[in-house]
Design an enzyme around this catalytic site. Structure first.
Site, mmCIF file in Angstrom:
data_model
loop_
_atom_site.group_PDB
_atom_site.id
_atom_site.type_symbol
_atom_site.label_atom_id
_atom_site.label_comp_id
_atom_site.label_asym_id
_atom_site.label_seq_id
_atom_site.Cartn_x
_atom_site.Cartn_y
_atom_site.Cartn_z
ATOM 1 N N LYS A 78 -6.728 35.503 3.006
ATOM 2 C CA LYS A 78 -6.014 36.678 3.518
ATOM 3 C C LYS A 78 -6.789 37.271 4.689
ATOM 4 C CE LYS A 78 -3.973 41.078 1.874
ATOM 5 N NZ LYS A 78 -3.824 41.996 0.731
ATOM 6 N N SER A 153 0.896 43.495 -0.486
ATOM 7 C CA SER A 153 0.549 43.230 0.891
ATOM 8 C C SER A 153 0.077 41.803 1.169
ATOM 9 C CB SER A 153 -0.562 44.193 1.321
ATOM 10 O OG SER A 153 -1.756 43.885 0.625
ATOM 11 N N SER A 177 -0.937 44.343 -4.833
ATOM 12 C CA SER A 177 -0.774 43.528 -3.621
ATOM 13 C C SER A 177 -0.883 42.026 -3.820
ATOM 14 C CB SER A 177 -1.787 43.953 -2.555
ATOM 15 O OG SER A 177 -1.328 45.093 -1.885
#
Ligand SMILES: [Mg+2]
Ligand SMILES: [Zn+2]
Lengths: 494, 90, 494
Positions: A78, A153, A177
């Protein structure tokens, strides 16, 4: 699309590589090709690191060293996890072009285990969002239906694993997330006990909530991944002094008689019908395997969203203050004064949702309002923790839907921040209490807006503090009751 | 709103203010639920877990200054260069 | 215009009115650790800019703090030395404000639970200056303002400080000067800070207000900054007090506004620091990256055990037990290094008074005059054991006083040992009496009036002959012995 690793999970892929059935370079190259081919439709990656991945693959193939537990396994990172020399821009204009000068502990541990990072994944800017739409570089798309959001997210990491572009991706979970996009994309997303995985090198959003969290396609991979990235790190003062969780899952026998708590507050009337049905069916399968379902209560659950958002935004307003254009990132000069440089840089660099949260957090901490907002939220947090402590006196794990709905269409909630925040309603409680929680594939359901479609549903399993192994084992038990986790989207690579 | 934005060093345009203000109001309205809670005698949880974590006072070496300075938007004579500042640290 | 003073009362030359100042001090002192507060960078002085920095102290995204245990120890010892109460539970807070040399745009400090409170310092007037609190915090970097903008060096960023805040118990510039002197020596003696103002290890801000004698309550206080020496503290008050009085007398109540002023030592005035935009609102909240601290009995007692006798007690003991004058006792406790040196030498030589004279007349003089390259007596190669040897040799008559002084100076100059230097200076050569008599006779012949004057009762006239004999002996003769021989010759010939 070609299938870079033919449906193997990380464990299977590593075994195949170690058995000489596949080469690391070949696997890496296939993986990179599949990612490149998927970009236009899925947008899972912000950068594809072909050169460094192939160089590393070659190095691993040439090395005589004992192969690591993730030997040759392609992984995605990420964009808020520092990876030395690679762009770690948090999907923000402000950090566009910023190459991390050091690596996060979790990334270092993946590398030490023999993994091959192939790229940096898309996300909501600074991990603020529940749909992936707050990326400054355009949203990632749900591989089960590319007109829909993948959740957020950690949108890109979820998509990359769901589309079988990589078997393992790191995300970060502050209020859901990782779990929420895992549910919406039909993969495993695991938020460890707070402190179980080092936060060193994870760009902070809500420091008391953030955890580096993996996406994988099998329960055994959860155990494998946690055994690699978990464990104490002296560089993170909030890191628990516990060894990494065990890499092996104990058998089903150990779980017979397990009490699965079902909190009524997490099955509210407004829960999507399809989601409810899928979760109830999954619970019934657990019961068939000898688990006992018990009703439990989390009386303060309805306060979880305001509590979470006040705490997280307060911490974020302070954590994101460092993005000021002085030592790194993009700068906008302003009218020539230092303060106008700060304000112009931040105004130009941050997107709307980041601004919204910084404003809320600043307000919640400011003189005259702190007691009413931040102070009350930290005390409400204590009540939520106590709810769980009481519930775990009656059960071993708690099971509930991860998300109140399946994936919703892109753009549906972007105009309404409150409805977007409600997407996290079932995940934030475990975050506030610092507990381990996994979202496991639990079947499929039609979205309310389109009865013809079938989209993944996730069941969230939450365990007591530091009982990470137990949570993973229950996920394994659930996995053995169906083949939901093996289904792949047609939009994916498999 | 303006005050908060100034504290947070966010230079918002009038258009942005007009757009964000009602959104923030509705968010805070939703969060007002917190005020219903009876929190008498409840201690806050500011962070979860640990106590007394320290490290020994042993130098670990610093980073090559060029690595960090090279990332600065503007550098001059091995310093981070910014517009002329007034005031100072506290 | 000169201001008459009557004790702490300032008498206005304009009106004859009597005004009283009220003064409080905020002192930041750097703790003597090897590394910074939250990272392993070495604490340095005068190093090239930005060479002692890392991801943590430059506030790189994702970096996390870990507390230096030595900071806790030194801070606790400082608190004990100042007679303060150490809190059993404490934590760090974030103080949020933007400035270019504060990399995270928050300072990790302490707010509502400082690690200690109370304590204070008694001045010679008998006034006890109470400490309100002491807390730990990190230093900011250093900003240099140039034509080309401001230049930031982060070597100091993250250096550990304790900030101590007095109650407004001081009432004159001299009080402020004395307080700072005492404060510094306590920290130095306790070994918690070298407190060198020139290196920025001790920094002081002043809060001062004035009011007519007898008026109840305090008037508006003004903060004065940029005070780089104790002298500046004193002079700034000598200017700021009359400035405030004059303002009240010219413009009435409200003439003095709450503000921060800078002392300009060249122009000898304080002036308004440009007012910062907006009210200060630091939005303090507990730092979520740093777990709570429990200052245990064990830690506190271990630091108490390390606490040496403090200067005030030492001064009293030097006078009562060693029979030194108040003046000498003051000189010898000017620093921990001096006091420790003196005590060791006095113990070895058994003659505290002689030791005191040697330390203050020779060693401190040489240090002050820059004749030796050392910052303190602790750095001299001429050790207390060397000094005691010289004192013993002088006492036994092995060395005469002039020779002893020459010996010590030579040792300081060359760094050679005592015995070698005695040999190299030839101080061990014995001058036989017949040779001495011959030189004395020569001298008397050259100065015939000496004999007459001595016989007339003026013994001092002998002095004119001592010099030539010393010269003839190459400085090795003992002046006392020369006098005896001269006297004998004159008396014998009469
Ligand atoms: Mg301070
Ligand atoms: Zn450092």
């Amino acid at each position: 699309m070609n299938a870079p690793f033919e449906g193997l999970d990380a464990t299977g892929l590593r075994d195949a590589i170690c058995a000489g059935q596949r080469g690391v370079r070949e696997t890496t190259a296939a993986c990179l090709d599949a990612i490149e081919a998927s970009q236009d439709t899925l947008g899972a990656f912000l950068t594809i690191e072909r050169e460094s991945a192939l160089a590393r693959a070659e190095e691993l193939e040439r090395s005589d060293a004992e192969p690591g537990p993730l030997h040759g396994v392609p992984v995605a990172i990420k964009a808020n996890l520092c990876w030395e020399g690679h762009e770690t821009n948090c999907a923000s204009r402000l950090l566009e072009g910023w190459r991390a000068p050091y690596s996060a502990t979790s990334v270092e541990r993946l590398l030490a285990a023999g993994a091959v990072p192939v790229g940096v994944t898309n996300m909501d800017e600074f991990a603020m969002g529940s749909s992936g739409e707050n990326s400054a570089f355009g949203p990632a798309r749900n591989p089960w239906d590319t007109t829909r959001i993948p959740g957020g997210s950690s949108s890109g990491s979820a998509v990359a694993v769901a589309a079988r572009l990589v078997p393992l991706a790191l995300g970060s979970d502050t209020g859901g997330s990782v779990r929420q996009p895992a549910a919406l994309c039909g993969v495993y997303g695991y938020k460890p006990t707070y402190g179980r995985v080092s936060r060193y090198g994870l760009v902070a959003f809500g420091s008391s909530l953030d955890q580096v969290s993996p996406f994988v396609t099998s329960a055994r991979d959860l155990a494998l991944c946690m055994s690699v990235i978990g464990g104490h790190d002296p560089r993170d003062s909030t890191s628990l002094e516990l060894d990494a969780p065990s890499a092996a899952l104990r058998g089903e026998v150990a779980l017979t008689g397990l009490k699965v708590g079902v909190p009524k507050e997490h099955f509210p009337p407004e829960l999507d019908k399809g989601t409810r049905a899928a979760c109830e069916a999954a619970l019934a399968r657990l019961e068939e395997r000898g688990c006992e379902l018990v009703e439990v209560s989390l009386p303060h659950a309805s306060y979880a969203i305001p509590t979470y958002y006040v705490v997280a935004t307060a911490e974020a307003s302070s954590n994101l203050a460092r993005f000021d254009g002085v030592a790194y990132g993009q700068r906008v000069d302003g009218d020539g004064s230092l303060n106008s440089m700060f304000a112009a840089t931040r105004a130009a660099g941050f997107g709307d949702e980041v601004k919204r949260r910084i404003l809320i957090g600043t307000y919640a901490l400011s003189a005259g309002y702190q007691d009413e907002w931040y102070g009350r939220a930290t005390r409400a947090r204590t009540l939520l923790r106590r709810d769980y402590e009481a519930a775990f006196e009656r059960c071993d794990v708690i099971a509930a839907p991860t998300s109140p709905t399946v994936a919703f269409p892109l753009g549906e909630r972007t105009e309404d921040p409150v409805s977007m925040y409600l997407a996290d309603i079932l995940t934030v409680s475990a975050s506030l209490a610092g507990l381990p929680a996994v979202s496991a594939p639990a079947g499929f359901a039609a979205p309310a807006d389109d009865p013809t479609k079938s989209l993944p549903v996730g069941l969230q399993l939450t365990g007591p503090h530091a009982c990470d192994e137990r949570v993973i084992e229950v996920a394994g038990l659930l996995e053995s009751t169906s083949d939901d986790h093996l289904k792949t989207p047609s939009g994916g690579a498999a | 709103m303006r005050e908060t934005a100034d504290l947070a060093r966010l230079d918002l345009s009038d258009e942005e203010c007009a757009r964000l203000e009602p959104e923030l109001d509705s968010i805070l309205e939703h969060f007002k639920a917190l005020s219903e809670l009876d929190l008498e005698g409840v201690e806050g949880t500011a962070s979860v877990g640990l106590q007394d974590v320290t490290r020994p006072d042993v130098p670990q070496g610093s980073m090559d200054p060029e690595t960090l300075l090279a990332r600065a938007p503007r550098e001059r004579d091995s310093h981070y260069q910014v517009p002329r500042a007034v005031g100072g640290s506290e | 215009m000169s201001w008459e003073r009557d004790g702490h009362v300032w008498i206005s030359p304009q009106t004859g009115a009597r005004w009283v100042p009220t003064i409080g001090l905020e002192v930041h002192a750097q703790l003597s650790t090897k590394t910074k507060l939250f990272c392993g960078c070495e604490v340095s002085f005068g190093a090239p800019p930005n060479t002692h920095t890392c991801p943590v102290c430059t506030g790189q995204p994702g970096a996390l703090p870990v507390l230096n245990e030595a900071v806790l120890e030194l801070a606790v010892r400082a608190a004990l030395a100042l007679g303060a109460d150490v809190a059993r539970e404490t934590h760090f807070d974030r103080k949020n404000y933007f400035y270019c040399d504060l990399p995270k745009n928050f300072q990790t400090s302490q707010y509502d639970h400082p690690f200690c409170s109370g304590g204070g310092i008694e001045l010679s007037s008998g006034v006890f200056v109470r400490l309100n609190r002491i807390h730990m915090e990190e230093d900011a970097g250093k900003t240099m303002h140039t034509e080309a903008g401001s230049l930031v060096d982060l070597n100091r960023a993250g250096v550990p400080l304790i900030e101590s805040v007095t109650e407004a118990d001081l009432s004159s510039p001299e009080d402020a000067y004395e307080y700072l002197t005492r404060f510094r020596e306590i920290l130095q003696f306790a070994g918690v800070s070298t407190a060198d103002m020139e290196k920025g290890e001790l920094r002081c801000d002043v809060n001062v207000s004035v009011r007519p004698e007898g008026e109840e309550g305090l008037r508006t206080k003004v903060e004065v900054k940029n005070l780089n020496s104790f002298r500046h503290v004193q002079s700034s008050l000598e200017h700021e007090i009359p400035r405030q009085v004059a303002a009240y007398e010219a413009e009435g109540a409200g003439a003095v506004v709450q503000e921060t002023r800078l002392w300009d030592p060249d122009r000898e005035e304080t002036r308004t620091m440009r007012v910062k935009e907006g009210e200060s609102d630091y939005r303090y909240f507990p730092c979520p990256d740093l777990p709570e601290l429990h200052l245990t009995e064990e830690l506190i007692e271990s630091q108490r055990a390390l606490l040496p006798e403090l200067p005030k007690e030492r001064r009293a003991r030097y006078q009562s037990e060693l029979g030194l004058s108040e003046y000498d006792a003051g000189v010898l406790t000017g620093s921990r290094a001096t006091a420790d040196y003196f005590e060791e030498a006095a113990e070895r030589s058994g003659d505290p008074k002689a030791t005191a004279n040697w330390v203050s007349n020779e060693l401190l003089r040489a240090l002050g005059a820059g004749e030796v390259k050392a910052a303190s007596l602790a750095e001299l190669s001429f050790r207390p054991s060397d000094l005691s040897l010289v004192i013993q040799k002088a006492a036994s008559g092995e060395l005469h006083s002039k020779g002893a002084r020459e010996l010590v100076r030579e040792c300081l100059r060359t760094g050679e040992g005592v015995e070698e230097t005695i040999q190299s200076l030839g101080l061990d050569e014995v001058i036989d009496d017949s040779q001495l008599e011959a030189w004395c006779e020569e001298a008397l012949e050259a100065n015939p009036r000496v004999r007459d004057e001595v016989l007339a009762g003026n013994a001092k006239a002998l002095g004119a002959c001592i010099g030539p004999v010393m010269k003839a002996s190459g400085g090795k003769a003992d002046p006392k012995r020369i006098t005896e021989v001269l006297k004998g010759l004159i008396e014998g010939s009469s």
